[in-house]
Design a protein around this motif. Structure first.
Motif, short mmCIF file in Angstrom:
data_model
loop_
_atom_site.label_atom_id
_atom_site.label_comp_id
_atom_site.label_asym_id
_atom_site.label_seq_id
_atom_site.Cartn_x
_atom_site.Cartn_y
_atom_site.Cartn_z
N MET A 1 48.27 -6.58 60.31
CA MET A 1 48.85 -7.09 59.12
C MET A 1 48.09 -7.84 58.45
SD MET A 1 52.78 -7.22 60.20
CE MET A 1 52.59 -8.03 61.84
N TYR A 2 48.39 -8.15 56.99
CA TYR A 2 47.82 -9.02 56.20
C TYR A 2 48.54 -9.87 55.34
CZ TYR A 2 44.92 -10.36 51.99
OH TYR A 2 44.44 -11.12 51.17
N GLY A 3 48.56 -11.21 55.40
CA GLY A 3 49.29 -12.08 54.76
C GLY A 3 48.72 -12.89 53.66
N LEU A 4 49.63 -13.18 52.75
CA LEU A 4 49.30 -14.32 51.70
C LEU A 4 50.32 -15.18 51.47
CD1 LEU A 4 47.70 -12.05 48.91
CD2 LEU A 4 46.42 -13.59 50.23
N ILE A 5 49.99 -16.52 51.50
CA ILE A 5 50.87 -17.59 50.98
C ILE A 5 50.32 -18.18 49.93
CG2 ILE A 5 51.96 -19.64 51.45
CD1 ILE A 5 51.98 -18.70 54.46
N ALA A 30 53.75 0.55 48.53
CA ALA A 30 53.59 0.94 49.66
C ALA A 30 52.72 0.07 50.57
CB ALA A 30 52.68 2.12 50.01
N GLY A 31 53.36 -0.15 51.99
CA GLY A 31 52.65 -1.18 52.88
C GLY A 31 53.12 -2.65 52.76
N CYS A 32 53.92 -3.00 51.58
CA CYS A 32 54.63 -4.29 51.55
C CYS A 32 55.78 -4.15 52.67
CB CYS A 32 54.85 -4.50 50.01
SG CYS A 32 55.85 -6.39 49.87
N LEU A 33 55.72 -5.36 53.37
CA LEU A 33 56.69 -5.64 54.46
C LEU A 33 57.66 -6.77 54.12
CD1 LEU A 33 54.36 -5.25 57.63
CD2 LEU A 33 55.78 -3.36 56.52
N SER A 34 56.92 -7.64 53.19
CA SER A 34 57.92 -8.86 52.87
C SER A 34 57.24 -9.19 51.65
CB SER A 34 57.87 -9.78 53.96
OG SER A 34 58.80 -11.04 53.40
N TYR A 35 58.08 -9.83 50.50
CA TYR A 35 57.61 -10.20 49.17
C TYR A 35 58.61 -11.35 48.97
CZ TYR A 35 55.42 -11.00 44.70
OH TYR A 35 54.96 -11.50 43.46
N VAL A 36 58.29 -12.61 49.10
CA VAL A 36 59.44 -13.63 48.79
C VAL A 36 58.93 -14.56 47.77
CG1 VAL A 36 60.51 -15.57 49.88
CG2 VAL A 36 60.17 -13.51 51.19
N VAL A 52 53.74 -10.33 53.10
CA VAL A 52 53.31 -9.65 54.41
C VAL A 52 53.06 -8.20 54.17
CG1 VAL A 52 53.65 -9.26 56.56
CG2 VAL A 52 54.43 -11.29 55.70
N TRP A 53 51.90 -7.76 54.31
CA TRP A 53 51.54 -6.31 54.16
C TRP A 53 51.16 -5.67 55.65
CZ3 TRP A 53 51.70 -4.28 49.31
CH2 TRP A 53 52.03 -5.14 48.40
N THR A 88 46.43 -15.03 55.42
CA THR A 88 47.00 -15.12 56.99
C THR A 88 46.88 -13.79 57.91
OG1 THR A 88 49.39 -14.69 56.36
CG2 THR A 88 48.54 -16.81 56.15
N GLU A 89 46.92 -13.85 59.21
CA GLU A 89 47.24 -12.57 59.79
C GLU A 89 48.40 -12.57 60.52
OE1 GLU A 89 43.66 -12.29 62.58
OE2 GLU A 89 42.42 -12.44 60.87
N PRO A 90 49.56 -12.19 60.09
CA PRO A 90 50.75 -11.96 60.66
C PRO A 90 50.85 -11.29 61.76
CG PRO A 90 51.08 -11.67 58.25
CD PRO A 90 49.69 -11.48 58.66
N VAL A 91 51.42 -11.96 62.91
CA VAL A 91 51.62 -11.34 64.22
C VAL A 91 53.03 -10.68 64.67
CG1 VAL A 91 49.80 -12.33 65.13
CG2 VAL A 91 51.95 -13.31 65.37
N GLY A 92 53.96 -11.15 63.75
CA GLY A 92 55.27 -10.52 64.06
C GLY A 92 56.32 -11.57 63.20
N GLY A 93 57.50 -11.25 63.49
CA GLY A 93 58.57 -12.08 62.96
C GLY A 93 60.09 -11.33 62.74
#
Length: 96
Positions: A1-5, A30-36, A52-53, A88-93
Motif C-alpha cells: 500500500m501507499y500513503g500520503l499525509i 481506482a485503488g483509493c482505500l481512504s481519502y480524508v 491510503v492507496w 507512508t507505507e500503510p500496513v493495515g487498520g
C-alpha cells in the motif's frame, strides 16, 4: 500500500471554500482505500489530507482523472502552499 499525509495552507480566509471545492470534486478513484480531509485545529488556514492507496501507481493515475484535474484547477487559486507532505507505507487498520 501507499500513503500520503499532507498539510495544505489555504489562502487567508479561504479554508472553508477550499474544503467545499475539494469535497464537491470527490469521485470514485481506482485503488483509493481512504481519502480524508480535515481542518487543522491549530491553524485558521490549515488543512490535513490523509490518503491510503493500494499502490503508488494508483495514486499517480488518479491525477489524470478529468474530475480530479478539474478540482485541482478550481482549488489552485485558494491554495497558499503545501506546508508539509509525508509518504507512508500503510500496513493495515480499520476500513483498509
Amino acid at each position: 500500500m501507499y500513503g500520503l499525509i499532507g498539510r495544505m495552507m489555504a489562502a487567508p480566509g479561504q479554508r472553508e471554500a477550499l474544503l467545499t471545492v475539494m469535497q464537491e470534486g470527490q469521485v470514485p478513484m481506482a485503488g483509493c482505500l481512504s481519502y480524508v480531509l480535515a481542518r487543522d485545529p491549530g491553524s485558521e488556514d490549515g488543512i490535513w489530507i490523509t490518503e491510503v492507496w493500494d499502490s503508488k501507481q494508483s495514486h499517480a493515475a488518479s491525477l489524470h482523472i478529468p474530475e480530479v484535474r478539474e478540482t485541482i484547477s478550481r482549488a489552485r487559486p485558494m491554495i497558499a502552499s503545501f506546508a508539509e507532505q509525508f509518504e507512508t507505507e500503510p500496513v493495515g487498520g480499520v476500513g483498509i
